[in-house]
Motif scaffolding. Structure first.
Motif, PDB file in Angstrom:
ATOM      1  N   SER A  13       0.709  -1.089  -0.073  1.00 20.16           N
ATOM      2  CA  SER A  13       0.009  -0.079   0.019  1.00 20.16           C
ATOM      3  C   SER A  13       0.761   1.218   0.084  1.00 20.16           C
ATOM      4  N   VAL A  14       1.960   1.189   0.783  1.00 16.55           N
ATOM      5  CA  VAL A  14       2.921   2.326   0.607  1.00 16.55           C
ATOM      6  C   VAL A  14       3.584   2.549  -0.710  1.00 16.55           C
ATOM      7  N   VAL A  15       3.835   1.444  -1.390  1.00 22.16           N
ATOM      8  CA  VAL A  15       4.400   1.544  -2.804  1.00 22.16           C
ATOM      9  C   VAL A  15       3.305   2.297  -3.645  1.00 22.16           C
ATOM     10  N   ILE A  16       2.183   1.746  -3.584  1.00 22.90           N
ATOM     11  CA  ILE A  16       0.778   2.336  -4.476  1.00 22.90           C
ATOM     12  C   ILE A  16       0.686   3.861  -3.944  1.00 22.90           C
ATOM     13  N   GLY A  19       4.349   5.830  -4.815  1.00 23.77           N
ATOM     14  CA  GLY A  19       4.657   5.595  -6.230  1.00 23.77           C
ATOM     15  C   GLY A  19       3.720   6.570  -7.286  1.00 23.77           C
ATOM     16  N   GLY A  20       2.390   6.216  -6.681  1.00 21.28           N
ATOM     17  CA  GLY A  20       1.488   7.147  -7.494  1.00 21.28           C
ATOM     18  C   GLY A  20       1.603   8.627  -7.280  1.00 21.28           C
ATOM     19  N   VAL A 138       0.577  17.356  -2.555  1.00 25.08           N
ATOM     20  CA  VAL A 138       0.905  16.002  -3.228  1.00 25.08           C
ATOM     21  C   VAL A 138       2.558  16.020  -2.599  1.00 25.08           C
ATOM     22  N   ALA A 139       3.137  17.231  -3.562  1.00 20.70           N
ATOM     23  CA  ALA A 139       4.607  17.503  -3.333  1.00 20.70           C
ATOM     24  C   ALA A 139       4.975  17.224  -1.837  1.00 20.70           C
ATOM     25  N   VAL A 140       4.262  17.713  -0.870  1.00 20.20           N
ATOM     26  CA  VAL A 140       4.522  17.860   0.452  1.00 20.20           C
ATOM     27  C   VAL A 140       4.628  16.334   0.989  1.00 20.20           C
ATOM     28  N   GLY A 145       6.548  10.981   2.787  1.00 21.67           N
ATOM     29  CA  GLY A 145       6.620   9.558   2.375  1.00 21.67           C
ATOM     30  C   GLY A 145       7.964   9.137   2.208  1.00 21.67           C
ATOM     31  N   ALA A 146       8.859  10.041   1.501  1.00 24.31           N
ATOM     32  CA  ALA A 146      10.204   9.608   1.167  1.00 24.31           C
ATOM     33  C   ALA A 146      10.990   9.846   2.540  1.00 24.31           C
ATOM     34  N   LEU A 147      10.610  10.571   3.405  1.00 20.92           N
ATOM     35  CA  LEU A 147      11.207  10.788   4.785  1.00 20.92           C
ATOM     36  C   LEU A 147      10.830   9.666   5.562  1.00 20.92           C
TER      37      LEU A 147
END
Length: 158
Positions: A13-16, A19-20, A138-140, A145-147
């Motif tokens: 679910s994190v990948v979706i 990634g989305g 979405v960028a935030v 998510g990357a953090l």
């Protein structure tokens, strides 16, 4: 549900979700910018609507599986007689995950509604403004998510 299946659900679910967001920001949006506003704004509203409906379920799966994973580890730890103390990386993941969920709620239930109203009214400047606000949040969320991924990976290195 076994621990491995819960972890698979959580990671999937994190990948979706993450990634989305990456796809929407760095692939879909730049390609759509070549379209004129009367085509671009309804197209993006439709594409984002589909994505947001998926993310709603994926975000709930992420939170639910995360809670279930923590509960499983806590239960197993307590069965050994040891106290359960959630690690710092898990606490950061949980806290930032809830922030991401709140931001997504704002995107989906406030900003996207604004976009839908603009499309219905054929108000392309308002639609463009709504898309700009969606892009910012979405960028935030993508950054958060990357953090989270970075914190969790660094937390498992020790």
């Amino acid at each position: 549900m076994g621990y491995a299946l819960l972890k698979l659900l959580h990671l999937g679910s994190v990948v979706i979700w993450v990634g989305g967001m990456f796809f929407a920001l760095f692939c879909l949006r730049p390609a759509a910018m070549n379209l004129p506003p009367p085509t671009r704004v309804p197209f993006m509203a439709d594409a984002l609507g589909r994505f947001f409906n998926i993310v709603l379920w994926v975000a709930l799966a992420t939170i639910g599986s995360g809670v279930a994973l923590v509960m499983r580890v806590a239960q197993t730890t307590r069965q050994t007689g040891a106290p359960f103390n959630m690690t710092l990386d898990w606490m950061v993941m949980a806290a930032l995950g809830l922030v991401m969920l709140a931001i997504f709620g704002h995107i989906r239930f406030a900003l996207y509604k604004r976009l839908q109203r603009a499309v219905a009214a054929l108000d392309w400047p308002a639609g463009g403004a709504a898309l700009g606000a969606i892009r910012t949040w979405v960028a935030v969320n993508l950054g958060l998510g990357a953090l989270i991924i970075l914190v969790v990976l660094l937390g498992t290195v020790s």
